[in-house]
Write an enzyme that holds these catalytic residues in place. Sequence first.
Site, PDB file in Angstrom:
ATOM      1  N   ARG A  95       0.803  -1.225   0.000  1.00 17.89           N
ATOM      2  CA  ARG A  95       0.000   0.000   0.000  1.00 17.89           C
ATOM      3  C   ARG A  95       0.834   1.273   0.000  1.00 17.89           C
ATOM      4  NH1 ARG A  95      -4.017  -0.880   4.807  1.00 17.89           N
ATOM      5  NH2 ARG A  95      -2.035  -1.343   5.771  1.00 17.89           N
ATOM      6  N   ASP A  96       2.150   1.139  -0.037  1.00 19.68           N
ATOM      7  CA  ASP A  96       2.999   2.336  -0.063  1.00 19.68           C
ATOM      8  C   ASP A  96       4.171   2.116  -1.014  1.00 19.68           C
ATOM      9  OD1 ASP A  96       3.921   4.865   0.523  1.00 19.68           O
ATOM     10  OD2 ASP A  96       4.831   4.294   2.431  1.00 19.68           O
TER      11      ASP A  96
END
Length: 103
Positions: A95-96
Amino acid sequence: AIQTLKGAATEHNRCDFLTEASIMAQFNDPNVIRLEGVVTQSNPLMIVTEFMEHGSLDSFLRLNESKLKLGQLIKMLKDVASGMKYLSEMNYIHRDLAARNIL
């Protein structure tokens, strides 16, 4: 490399930290950082991963941008894509995803 959980961490932080280690333990791909071990019997808690001598991709690119050939850059792109494909196949989403988080 070692990631530590600060002593003042909450129980929620501790659970998140250990969950991250548990998830990392499931991965086995040359383009995903390898978990070497977890220290849980003393403080601070630690996640031990393989050491990546060149550090993050963004730092590496800044230091070497004039030295890199197109083929090397394309290989890096393919390796990142391969690692993300592997995670996706394992039903995980990073997610990053950013150059600062690619080693």
